[in-house]
Design a protein around this motif. Sequence first.
Motif, mmCIF file in Angstrom:
data_model
loop_
_atom_site.group_PDB
_atom_site.id
_atom_site.type_symbol
_atom_site.label_atom_id
_atom_site.label_comp_id
_atom_site.label_asym_id
_atom_site.label_seq_id
_atom_site.Cartn_x
_atom_site.Cartn_y
_atom_site.Cartn_z
ATOM 1 N N SER B 60 -22.069 -22.986 33.464
ATOM 2 C CA SER B 60 -20.693 -22.792 33.037
ATOM 3 C C SER B 60 -19.915 -22.431 34.283
ATOM 4 C CB SER B 60 -20.643 -21.662 32.010
ATOM 5 O OG SER B 60 -19.361 -21.075 32.003
ATOM 6 N N SER B 132 -16.662 -29.649 29.508
ATOM 7 C CA SER B 132 -16.398 -28.212 29.386
ATOM 8 C C SER B 132 -15.515 -27.935 28.189
ATOM 9 C CB SER B 132 -15.686 -27.695 30.638
ATOM 10 O OG SER B 132 -16.572 -27.687 31.732
ATOM 11 N N GLU B 137 -13.042 -21.676 31.439
ATOM 12 C CA GLU B 137 -13.324 -22.597 32.532
ATOM 13 C C GLU B 137 -12.036 -23.271 33.004
ATOM 14 O OE1 GLU B 137 -16.632 -24.648 30.230
ATOM 15 O OE2 GLU B 137 -17.654 -24.346 32.147
#
Lengths: 445, 445
Positions: B60, B132, B137
């Motif tokens: 991540s 994502s 993010e």
Amino acid sequence: MTQTPRQMKLGAFLMATGHHVAAWRHPEVPANAGLDFGHYKQLARIAEAAKFDALFVADSVAAAEGDIASRMARSDHFEPLTLLSALSAVTERIGLIATATTSYNEPYHVARKFASLDHLSSGRAGWNLVTSDAAAEALNFGRTEHISHAERYARAREFHQVVTGLWDSWEDDAFTRDKASGQYYDPAKLHVLNHQGEHFKVRGPLNVARSPQGRPVIVQAGSSQTGLELAAQTAEVVFTAQTSLARAQAFYADLKGRLARFGRPADALKIMPGVFVVVGRSESEAREKHEAFQDLVEPQVGVALLGRMLGNFDLSGYPLDGPLPELPLTDSGQQSRQKLLTELAGQENLTLAQLGRRIAGGRGHYSLVGTPTQIADELQAWFEQGAADGFNVLVPHLPGGLEDFATHVVPELQRRGLYRTEYQGSTLREHLGLERPTNRFSQPL
Amino acid sequence: MTQTPRQMKLGAFLMATGHHVAAWRHPEVPANAGLDFGHYKQLARIAEAAKFDALFVADSVAAAEGDIASRMARSDHFEPLTLLSALSAVTERIGLIATATTSYNEPYHVARKFASLDHLSSGRAGWNLVTSDAAAEALNFGRTEHISHAERYARAREFHQVVTGLWDSWEDDAFTRDKASGQYYDPAKLHVLNHQGEHFKVRGPLNVARSPQGRPVIVQAGSSQTGLELAAQTAEVVFTAQTSLARAQAFYADLKGRLARFGRPADALKIMPGVFVVVGRSESEAREKHEAFQDLVEPQVGVALLGRMLGNFDLSGYPLDGPLPELPLTDSGQQSRQKLLTELAGQENLTLAQLGRRIAGGRGHYSLVGTPTQIADELQAWFEQGAADGFNVLVPHLPGGLEDFATHVVPELQRRGLYRTEYQGSTLREHLGLERPTNRFSQPL
């Protein structure tokens, strides 16, 4: 307490087959070195056994192509961060400096990968912060032309702010990892950057704990006025190409003199000129060694390399036995190099082919071809006469040239007390004598 | 010629302290595992000694933060490409699969780093291509909210085209490196991609020679219809979370059935469900082991993990002893997981805290808590009954859980002829039984 005498710093500038453009054709050189991990492992071990401060790997985010490029060993090589990560696992003490451009990257990725490398290597990572000046690079990242010099330095400055800010996301003791209470980190020691700038909007925090060095070492090599200002403000190591002691002294005094304006002591930045070294047991042996590489240079290859060094000019249309043509000033930050080479060609009345051959090894770096004593004399003079804190060592061929330097020059420097015989510290900062930066968010007691 | 019997594939899904959310609090687990290279080196060696096909590392590009995150070991870990590059230097045969998002990366960088890893490891690299879905993010990459599901899959598809195109920049024999003639590469075997698409403009070529595997192995884990279509077209390995044999069979048949439309044989894609495994000498010992971890789960931590699995919901406002609240459908590709967990909670009448505890280890993956024989029976059933080509193995804690699996379950699978006792090939493709792709630019004879 005895004061440690000032000693020089040494970087091993690794470039696949070596810095000489024709090195790959030499019988002693593995032509496939660019993608041979065993080759790099050997280089790292030679350099570490010789107590080098760091390995250094340059970079470009485009492949060389075309007929001339097809005659140079420049189109296939490891990506620096993956290469140095792999080398971190097979070395113990040597620093690992990778180049990454600020022009075509995202600061979060760069901050994270270098922090990760710093953890992997227990504090040996350095980031050579560069801007990209080749159109070929722009075309790989959705642009039709490269970013202007001013714009890419503005971006680089902000990029540096974001990266160093992300590196401070966590205080050094943020991760308590207390099994009994269940607290893994102390939320009061996490800091969200929330950067909102002209080029970047990056919230943070980084998903890597503050790294062993606090921040990886910042390296730069810009030589324009803008580049020097950025270095004076932010760099901790500067690589530079200087072709004479006098020039190197002037550069050293100029750059060191700029630090005070940014509230930095002069020794917070180490200046390491590149030096191209060919070692022989006698001067004539060294010259013969060098000639063996020079003889492998095809004139059009030397001239193409020259064109690239001058700022990505195509010189293929000019006669090989004619003079260096007048070139327009570029926006590529290569002006100082252009001036130097124009002067050199004029002074010695060199043809284009001769000038290309001249730069085929050192590429504008200071060249030393001689015995270990002669080479040590020159390095000592630069080091003691205000021209250098150390050197980034370029050798014509690898691994042989590095072995020569490690076996013959390093012991001579050690005998003179100019170089360490053992690593004293374990991090790159400790090798270089650089302080571990305080986290910007930490409260003084 | 004797036909090699079909054998299962095994991936070791590494996650710092282990997959159980409370693993870091267990006395046998190093709480600082996330940034301890020695720990990962040990894991890699255990997995390689047990002849695993590959190590797998998720990713991540944001840190977990907040009071609950501060009680989970999820905020500080190595970046996958740097970690796996380092591991490539201390392993010989095992595959190395790193996750990299297509949503916040540039294809040139991704193509280059994975090609570099493939060279570093002599053909052991795999790329887990993800999109994502977390807002956290997006905020690290100049956006104010994450990209919509449709948009990020369109981008992922084009990203894949560009990356695989760049991997084919050079034909396998482009680099002639002929010292005598001075030809380093054959210009006729260099191909410029010149991609001009909706999301990317990338000229190429890549500055890395075609890699040992031709192309690193493409791995995916999407489960939405769009994700499955992309996998059917482009993936070579699919990781998936399936909670029963029947569901896994349906998934397997569905996904394999989609390949023909893209002109691909069914065995060009290997389906490897995740399986969470706790091994004991007796079933009761296994249950006790598992309970030791479950007892370390703080209810609010289990519920936070549940919220994240359901698509980044904040469930902290709901009573721990109440039911799972009705949740709006998200745009995050987590719908299938949401449906599963809602059903599970309803069938067993679980409170929010109980459901959180239930997923604290396997997180929606199939859980096996038992003896080596019991576990091997289940894996064999899935493997032989059309539910799996192999498994991505999740263990509660590291290194202990992986050691348990390697020492007790792998030998049981080997005794049954279901698993290799030695590596037969040297690349990840060879381990997985995947063909080396032909360069799209190569001319057939």
